[in-house]
Write an enzyme that holds these catalytic residues in place. Structure first.
Site, PDB file in Angstrom:
ATOM      1  CE  LYS A 177      -1.425  -1.595   3.780  1.00  0.00           C
ATOM      2  NZ  LYS A 177      -1.966  -1.911   4.948  1.00  0.00           N
ATOM      3  CB  THR A 210      -5.179   8.267   8.094  1.00  0.00           C
ATOM      4  OG1 THR A 210      -4.197   8.665   9.034  1.00  0.00           O
ATOM      5  CG2 THR A 210      -5.582   9.102   7.015  1.00  0.00           C
ATOM      6  N   GLY A 212      -6.833   3.341  11.367  1.00  0.00           N
ATOM      7  CA  GLY A 212      -7.635   2.141  10.725  1.00  0.00           C
ATOM      8  C   GLY A 212      -7.679   2.018   9.244  1.00  0.00           C
ATOM      9  CB  THR A 213      -6.200   3.843   6.333  1.00  0.00           C
ATOM     10  OG1 THR A 213      -4.904   3.749   6.766  1.00  0.00           O
ATOM     11  CG2 THR A 213      -6.785   5.245   6.366  1.00  0.00           C
ATOM     12  N   GLY A 214      -5.680   0.836   7.224  1.00  0.00           N
ATOM     13  CA  GLY A 214      -5.019  -0.478   6.564  1.00  0.00           C
ATOM     14  C   GLY A 214      -6.135  -1.568   6.850  1.00  0.00           C
ATOM     15  CB  CYS A 215      -7.987  -2.344  10.169  1.00  0.00           C
ATOM     16  SG  CYS A 215      -6.649  -2.382  11.084  1.00  0.00           S
TER      17      CYS A 215
END
Ligand SMILES: Nc1ncnc2c1ncn2[C@@H]1O[C@H](COP(=O)(O)OP(=O)(O)OP(=O)(O)O)[C@@H](O)[C@H]1O
Ligand SMILES: Cc1ncc(COP(=O)(O)O)c(N)n1
Length: 270
Positions: A177, A210, A212-215
């Site tokens: 990402k 931002t 928790g964007t990855g989760c």
């Protein structure tokens, strides 16, 4: 007639603040009309200001939750997030094999935005040896890809090389990402399928919200895979989901606030 019900399981940590971890995953599954189930690996006391406490569960507790789901409901796709230690990683890998779960998304969560460790250093090799080889999709951010490969990632070529290395250890589709890169106007995620690279691009939003964007992104990939979508289709939808969630910020909390999990539905699904 009853519509087909697609089911997804998340194996991850709880974020009391509701923006990341299990809470982000279940909200995302629900928003994408997939039935969400969970196996908790740890409880964190957390808010938008940081992580105040981490309480891992026993290996037995993690195994039993997965067993309960595997022996009854089953799962069309499975996601892992915060796993915390090597013993939990090994137990999760064992259960994934036992239930023959192929649509597995591994988000190699290591450090929270504020810097708190969510994975013990000694567990990185367990991740590489036991879990990543089972992953249909792995979704490291740039710092996580650096830890997993031992290389510095500065350029796009570095990212491509890191993706190749992760593919070599057994990940079928590698997504690295771009949230952490220094491209000004765009957030570009790279996908490597063992043959070629694809790029998923969104406008970079200037915001501190931002958490928790990855989760959320990995959960959206998992939900779409549960419906039987291809990996390319799943990532395309996940990118649109996270874009809407970041763009339409909720502005809650005093620090790095959560993303807006219902924004995608309001924009595309209503
Ligand atoms: N400011 C931003 N604007 C637009 N998209 C973003 C932004 N930050 C991250 N993204 C997108 O969000 C998704 C998650 O990327 P990121 O690299 O931030 O993951 P992450 O670091 O694992 O997330 P987290 O910090 O929650 O652990 C990717 O699709 C990325 O492109
Ligand atoms: C339980 C849990 N899992 C994952 C994250 C990563 O999310 P972020 O990097 O946005 O803090 C987190 N903070 N907490």
């Amino acid at each position: 007639m009853v519509n087909q019900v697609y089911k997804a399981l998340t194996i991850a940590g709880s974020d009391s603040g509701g923006g990341a971890g299990i809470q982000a995953d279940l909200k995302t599954f629900q928003e994408l009309r997939v039935f969400g189930m969970s196996a908790l690996t740890a409880v964190t006391a957390q808010n938008t200001l940081g992580v105040q406490g981490v309480y891992p569960l026993s290996v037995e507790a993690v195994e039993q939750q997965i067993e309960s789901i595997g022996t009854d409901l089953g799962a069309d796709a499975v996601k892992t997030g915060m796993l915390f230690n090597a013993d939990i990683i090994q137990a999760v890998a064992k259960k994934v094999k036992q239930f023959g779960w192929r649509r597995l998304v591994v988000d190699p969560v290591m450090i929270a935005k504020g810097g708190a460790p969510l994975l013990q250093e000694a567990a990185v090799s367990a991740l590489k040896t036991h879990l990543l080889p089972l992953a249909m999709v792995a979704t490291p951010n740039i710092p996580e890809a650096e830890v997993l490969t031992g290389m510095k990632i500065r350029t796009l070529e570095d990212r491509q090389e890191a993706a190749k290395q992760l593919h070599k250890i057994g990940v079928t589709y590698v997504v690295i990402k771009g949230g952490h890169d220094d491209v000004e106007n765009a957030a570009v995620d790279l996908l490597y399928d063992g043959r070629e690279f694809s790029y998923f691009k969104g406008a970079r939003i200037e915001t501190r919200h931002t958490h928790g964007t990855g989760c959320t992104f990995a959960a959206a990939v998992t939900a779409e895979l549960a419906k039987g979508r291809s990996v390319h289709e799943a990532i395309k939808t996940a990118k649109a989901f996270i874009q809407a969630a970041i763009e339409n910020e909720l502005g809650i909390g005093n620090g790095h606030g959560p993303t807006n999990h219902w924004a995608y539905r309001q924009k595309w699904m209503s």
